[in-house]
Write an enzyme that holds these catalytic residues in place. Sequence first.
Site, PDB file in Angstrom:
ATOM      1  N   LYS A 209      68.956  57.115  69.484  1.00  0.00           N
ATOM      2  CA  LYS A 209      68.615  56.778  68.092  1.00  0.00           C
ATOM      3  C   LYS A 209      67.838  57.927  67.441  1.00  0.00           C
ATOM      4  CE  LYS A 209      66.010  53.313  65.500  1.00  0.00           C
ATOM      5  NZ  LYS A 209      65.344  52.008  65.545  1.00  0.00           N
ATOM      6  N   ARG A 271      66.642  48.207  71.756  1.00  0.00           N
ATOM      7  CA  ARG A 271      67.045  47.124  72.668  1.00  0.00           C
ATOM      8  C   ARG A 271      67.941  46.094  72.002  1.00  0.00           C
ATOM      9  NH1 ARG A 271      61.950  47.385  71.294  1.00  0.00           N
ATOM     10  NH2 ARG A 271      60.796  45.671  70.374  1.00  0.00           N
ATOM     11  N   GLU A 356      59.949  44.194  76.188  1.00  0.00           N
ATOM     12  CA  GLU A 356      59.553  45.159  75.169  1.00  0.00           C
ATOM     13  C   GLU A 356      59.303  44.432  73.842  1.00  0.00           C
ATOM     14  OE1 GLU A 356      61.175  49.409  75.817  1.00  0.00           O
ATOM     15  OE2 GLU A 356      62.088  48.713  73.972  1.00  0.00           O
ATOM     16  N   HIS A 387      69.875  34.457  99.094  1.00  0.00           N
ATOM     17  CA  HIS A 387      69.620  34.948 100.451  1.00  0.00           C
ATOM     18  C   HIS A 387      68.467  35.938 100.478  1.00  0.00           C
ATOM     19  CE1 HIS A 387      73.286  33.031 101.964  1.00  0.00           C
ATOM     20  NE2 HIS A 387      73.698  33.234 100.727  1.00  0.00           N
TER      21      HIS A 387
HETATM   22  C1  G6Q Z   1      64.077  50.217  72.660  1.00  0.00           C
HETATM   23  C2  G6Q Z   1      63.098  51.250  72.930  1.00  0.00           C
HETATM   24  C3  G6Q Z   1      63.523  52.305  73.923  1.00  0.00           C
HETATM   25  C4  G6Q Z   1      64.543  53.289  73.369  1.00  0.00           C
HETATM   26  C5  G6Q Z   1      64.639  54.463  74.323  1.00  0.00           C
HETATM   27  C6  G6Q Z   1      65.661  55.479  73.875  1.00  0.00           C
HETATM   28  O1  G6Q Z   1      63.927  49.284  71.902  1.00  0.00           O
HETATM   29  O2  G6Q Z   1      62.667  51.810  71.754  1.00  0.00           O
HETATM   30  O3  G6Q Z   1      64.029  51.760  75.109  1.00  0.00           O
HETATM   31  O4  G6Q Z   1      65.772  52.675  73.203  1.00  0.00           O
HETATM   32  O5  G6Q Z   1      63.377  55.060  74.442  1.00  0.00           O
HETATM   33  O6  G6Q Z   1      65.359  55.962  72.595  1.00  0.00           O
HETATM   34  P1  G6Q Z   1      66.400  56.839  71.817  1.00  0.00           P
HETATM   35  O7  G6Q Z   1      67.631  56.019  71.574  1.00  0.00           O
HETATM   36  O8  G6Q Z   1      65.730  57.241  70.541  1.00  0.00           O
HETATM   37  O9  G6Q Z   1      66.716  58.018  72.693  1.00  0.00           O
END
Ligand code: G6Q
Length: 544
Positions: A209, A271, A356, A387
């Site tokens: 992201k 997430r 989270e 198990h």
């Molecule tokens: C999710 C968190 C976290 C994030 C990762 C990757 O809700 O913010 O798990 O997705 O740190 O972040 P980037 O997609 O920005 O690399």
Amino acid sequence: MTVKPALAATTEWEALEAHYGRVKNETLRALFAADPGRAERLSLEAAGLFLDYSKNRVTDETLRLLAALARARGVEARRDAMFAGEKINVSENRAVLHVALRAPRDWKIVVDGEDVIPEVHAVLDKMAAFSDKLRSGAWKGHTGKPIKNVVNIGIGGSHLGPEMAYRALHGFSDKTLTFRFVANVDGAAFTEATQDLDPHETLFIVASKTFTTLETMTNAAAARRWTLDALGDEKAVAKHFVALSTNAEAVEKFGIDTANMFGFWDWVGGRYSMDSAIGLSTMIAIGPDNFRAMLAGFHAMDVHFKSAPVERNMPMLMGLLAVWYNDFFGAQTIGVMPYSANLARFPAYLQQMQMESNGKHVDMDGRPVDVQTGPVYWGEPGTDAQHSFYQLIHQGTKLIPVDMIGFCAPLSPLADQHDLLMANLFAQAEALAFGKTAAEVAAEGVDPAHVPFRVFEGDRPTNMILADRLTPHALGALVALYEHSAFTQGAIWNIDSFDQWGVELGKVLAKRIIPELTAAGEPALAHDGSTNALIRRYRRLRGG
Ligand code: G6Q
């Protein structure tokens, strides 16, 4: 904005506390014996999922009081605010609109004066066109060979969903393509994922992201070197790399043409992003039609969550039951046991989504919360888990509510084995609820000295979630069920379920230590004594 009263002081919470005192010793045996209609009444269907919540330690009064709590805490109003595109992620001043990612074309959701639905569908269409090209072999690598391997590089929200979905929907995926998922900055992850792949036939999806995450950027750089070492031409990047990101500038800087970038928006939390562009690997694997079926499953649960009254609202009920055990019974964790080998990564995916989201210590107004928030979610597929750790759930001293997930029709041709799997699922829920008394054990002729060891107290609660088959639609509905259950819990606690400052801190801290591990000479270390000594030890032993 009106400040909400501290939770424990509200009338509804106090009523639940008093009620807990009255019902905490009720047994499931007695509740079922007194009420032949219980199983039927305490179950419901939504979006193709069936939930039997009758094996929970609740009475009709408990459910009435929990629904009253939800209303008093404004769960419905906050839900409506989310669907309306309001900025309910207060600490980041952002809208929370994963529900827009699966909304049909004729929906309208306005954020900052702009309807976001057309953009969502434009990206989905671009993803579909790319997936079709890749799946048909029309998308060629730099040296003219079709792509046979797809490697998703991403971490956290940009990894767990795609990896989970790929495994879950393996039965629907194109078996001529190989998929790998690299997350950890441990070089072993990248090396092992790529060692048997041909760079001429490999596409890297860089999923981030922010496009700044240390692990992902490091692995993406390794992928770039790996590709260029074999293909020897910068131009190869255009054919072997695509990006999933909100940060076009950083994507361009990395050398990926923004024509090969699939975008999303700041109102999609990591997430909550497996159904955004972050799902490109899923779409390539299962094809655009199956991906759209998955989105339809998500959306069906969204519509149910948006419209059903609290008492018949599956995600709200699941969220309220989680609060009931977490805050009144003092249960610290919730187990999630999918009876499906394909859902092996589902508990890990849920861990992030739930923990989270609701692992927060202050409320929306920045005040410390006065009750326990997010439970620990954990689990493994059944029957494997039976198990290993089920012993503690059956006979330990901790109360662990368990969500059990099963599918009535198998994906595998070994249908007889599916009957065994499902028999185990039903038997475990039955045993957890009703246990085995000393009298029952003794009646089996067990040596009286050994009877106590064989007693099962029962009253271990379960939710039983059943779907017809593990299809893309069912997976979408299941994920959305848990998303909205997390939402409900967060709304009750009045916390911001959509920020993640705890993750951000970790991203910053490591950057300070990296140069201290590699600098020449003896760098001056200004950490605590323990951290200084660990760094020195590592410097001594790190090898070449
Ligand atoms: C999710 C968190 C976290 C994030 C990762 C990757 O809700 O913010 O798990 O997705 O740190 O972040 P980037 O997609 O920005 O690399």
